[in-house]
Scaffold this motif. Sequence first.
Motif, PDB file in Angstrom:
ATOM      1  N   ARG A 101      -4.508  -5.815   1.315  1.00 21.89           N
ATOM      2  CA  ARG A 101      -4.325  -4.355   1.427  1.00 21.89           C
ATOM      3  C   ARG A 101      -4.241  -3.915   2.886  1.00 21.89           C
ATOM      4  O   ARG A 101      -4.028  -2.744   3.167  1.00 21.89           O
ATOM      5  CB  ARG A 101      -5.500  -3.623   0.755  1.00 21.89           C
ATOM      6  CG  ARG A 101      -5.514  -3.704  -0.750  1.00 21.89           C
ATOM      7  CD  ARG A 101      -6.572  -2.793  -1.350  1.00 21.89           C
ATOM      8  NE  ARG A 101      -7.930  -3.168  -0.966  1.00 21.89           N
ATOM      9  CZ  ARG A 101      -8.705  -4.019  -1.638  1.00 21.89           C
ATOM     10  NH1 ARG A 101      -8.266  -4.581  -2.732  1.00 21.89           N
ATOM     11  NH2 ARG A 101      -9.918  -4.289  -1.229  1.00 21.89           N
ATOM     12  N   ASP A 102      -4.418  -4.846   3.812  1.00 28.18           N
ATOM     13  CA  ASP A 102      -4.390  -4.534   5.236  1.00 28.18           C
ATOM     14  C   ASP A 102      -2.938  -4.368   5.682  1.00 28.18           C
ATOM     15  O   ASP A 102      -2.161  -5.324   5.710  1.00 28.18           O
ATOM     16  CB  ASP A 102      -5.066  -5.668   6.017  1.00 28.18           C
ATOM     17  CG  ASP A 102      -5.120  -5.399   7.504  1.00 28.18           C
ATOM     18  OD1 ASP A 102      -4.037  -5.380   8.139  1.00 28.18           O
ATOM     19  OD2 ASP A 102      -6.225  -5.226   8.030  1.00 28.18           O
ATOM     20  N   ARG A 103      -2.577  -3.156   6.018  1.00 26.85           N
ATOM     21  CA  ARG A 103      -1.183  -2.811   6.326  1.00 26.85           C
ATOM     22  C   ARG A 103      -0.612  -3.664   7.461  1.00 26.85           C
ATOM     23  O   ARG A 103       0.500  -4.177   7.372  1.00 26.85           O
ATOM     24  CB  ARG A 103      -1.118  -1.325   6.681  1.00 26.85           C
ATOM     25  CG  ARG A 103       0.233  -0.746   6.670  1.00 26.85           C
ATOM     26  CD  ARG A 103       0.097   0.794   6.732  1.00 26.85           C
ATOM     27  NE  ARG A 103       1.347   1.409   6.463  1.00 26.85           N
ATOM     28  CZ  ARG A 103       2.293   1.570   7.376  1.00 26.85           C
ATOM     29  NH1 ARG A 103       2.103   1.152   8.611  1.00 26.85           N
ATOM     30  NH2 ARG A 103       3.440   2.135   7.057  1.00 26.85           N
ATOM     31  N   VAL A 106      -0.097  -7.272   6.294  1.00 26.77           N
ATOM     32  CA  VAL A 106       1.013  -7.313   5.338  1.00 26.77           C
ATOM     33  C   VAL A 106       2.352  -7.207   6.070  1.00 26.77           C
ATOM     34  O   VAL A 106       3.289  -7.952   5.798  1.00 26.77           O
ATOM     35  CB  VAL A 106       0.858  -6.195   4.280  1.00 26.77           C
ATOM     36  CG1 VAL A 106       2.148  -5.968   3.522  1.00 26.77           C
ATOM     37  CG2 VAL A 106      -0.285  -6.540   3.333  1.00 26.77           C
ATOM     38  N   LEU A 107       2.437  -6.290   7.029  1.00 32.57           N
ATOM     39  CA  LEU A 107       3.683  -6.138   7.776  1.00 32.57           C
ATOM     40  C   LEU A 107       4.011  -7.400   8.573  1.00 32.57           C
ATOM     41  O   LEU A 107       5.173  -7.806   8.651  1.00 32.57           O
ATOM     42  CB  LEU A 107       3.622  -4.912   8.690  1.00 32.57           C
ATOM     43  CG  LEU A 107       3.672  -3.564   7.966  1.00 32.57           C
ATOM     44  CD1 LEU A 107       3.435  -2.423   8.944  1.00 32.57           C
ATOM     45  CD2 LEU A 107       4.987  -3.380   7.225  1.00 32.57           C
ATOM     46  N   VAL A 120       1.325  -8.938  -1.911  1.00 32.07           N
ATOM     47  CA  VAL A 120       0.794  -7.706  -1.334  1.00 32.07           C
ATOM     48  C   VAL A 120       0.045  -6.931  -2.417  1.00 32.07           C
ATOM     49  O   VAL A 120       0.478  -6.883  -3.569  1.00 32.07           O
ATOM     50  CB  VAL A 120       1.952  -6.852  -0.752  1.00 32.07           C
ATOM     51  CG1 VAL A 120       1.471  -5.501  -0.296  1.00 32.07           C
ATOM     52  CG2 VAL A 120       2.624  -7.601   0.389  1.00 32.07           C
ATOM     53  N   LEU A 124      -0.081  -1.094  -1.624  1.00 24.92           N
ATOM     54  CA  LEU A 124       0.853  -1.108  -0.489  1.00 24.92           C
ATOM     55  C   LEU A 124       2.302  -1.320  -0.910  1.00 24.92           C
ATOM     56  O   LEU A 124       3.212  -1.063  -0.139  1.00 24.92           O
ATOM     57  CB  LEU A 124       0.470  -2.199   0.512  1.00 24.92           C
ATOM     58  CG  LEU A 124      -0.681  -1.892   1.439  1.00 24.92           C
ATOM     59  CD1 LEU A 124      -0.954  -3.070   2.362  1.00 24.92           C
ATOM     60  CD2 LEU A 124      -0.415  -0.657   2.270  1.00 24.92           C
ATOM     61  N   ASP A 127       4.425   1.709  -0.411  1.00 28.93           N
ATOM     62  CA  ASP A 127       4.484   2.235   0.959  1.00 28.93           C
ATOM     63  C   ASP A 127       5.911   2.017   1.490  1.00 28.93           C
ATOM     64  O   ASP A 127       6.411   0.897   1.494  1.00 28.93           O
ATOM     65  CB  ASP A 127       3.463   1.494   1.832  1.00 28.93           C
ATOM     66  CG  ASP A 127       3.347   2.027   3.233  1.00 28.93           C
ATOM     67  OD1 ASP A 127       4.396   2.351   3.827  1.00 28.93           O
ATOM     68  OD2 ASP A 127       2.226   2.092   3.747  1.00 28.93           O
ATOM     69  N   ASP A 129       7.141   1.920   4.410  1.00 26.67           N
ATOM     70  CA  ASP A 129       7.249   1.048   5.571  1.00 26.67           C
ATOM     71  C   ASP A 129       7.051  -0.419   5.234  1.00 26.67           C
ATOM     72  O   ASP A 129       7.410  -1.294   5.986  1.00 26.67           O
ATOM     73  CB  ASP A 129       6.245   1.457   6.662  1.00 26.67           C
ATOM     74  CG  ASP A 129       6.570   2.825   7.238  1.00 26.67           C
ATOM     75  OD1 ASP A 129       7.759   3.171   7.295  1.00 26.67           O
ATOM     76  OD2 ASP A 129       5.625   3.533   7.618  1.00 26.67           O
ATOM     77  N   VAL A 130       6.468  -0.656   4.080  1.00 23.47           N
ATOM     78  CA  VAL A 130       6.220  -2.032   3.655  1.00 23.47           C
ATOM     79  C   VAL A 130       7.409  -2.475   2.841  1.00 23.47           C
ATOM     80  O   VAL A 130       8.010  -3.452   2.989  1.00 23.47           O
ATOM     81  CB  VAL A 130       4.917  -2.154   2.827  1.00 23.47           C
ATOM     82  CG1 VAL A 130       4.780  -3.526   2.210  1.00 23.47           C
ATOM     83  CG2 VAL A 130       3.731  -1.828   3.699  1.00 23.47           C
TER      84      VAL A 130
END
Length: 130
Positions: A101-103, A106-107, A120, A124, A127, A129-130
Amino acid sequence: HDRAFVLQAVAVCGRALQHASQELRLDREAVLAAVRQDGYALQFAGEALRRDPEVMLEAVKQDGWTLQFAPPDLWEDRCFAAAAVRAHAWALQFAPADLRRDRGLVLAALECHGLALAYVAGSLRHDRDV
């Protein structure tokens, strides 16, 4: 066992570490040589070295599947987690739920490979951006 002989053996076949003495399974140089040749040699290393982030990451660089042997407390080290997903994006599957869950993590994984999206956390996935 003779240390020099073991160092030569694990450089050729990392899994030869399984035949080394307990003392040499705790020898940092021998274990690093073994996991650099075959990441799965990690399973034969002494416990203290299996918990060592540098040893684990060397094993992961050689074979990403060795992350399945990473002790849970090693994942608490954000530097280790980031290096692991940079080495193999799908490493995210072995990470604890809070890291999935850590953005930022993950990115970093998705920058390496889009297929990491499969691992993921659901929150997220929506999201933009993800």
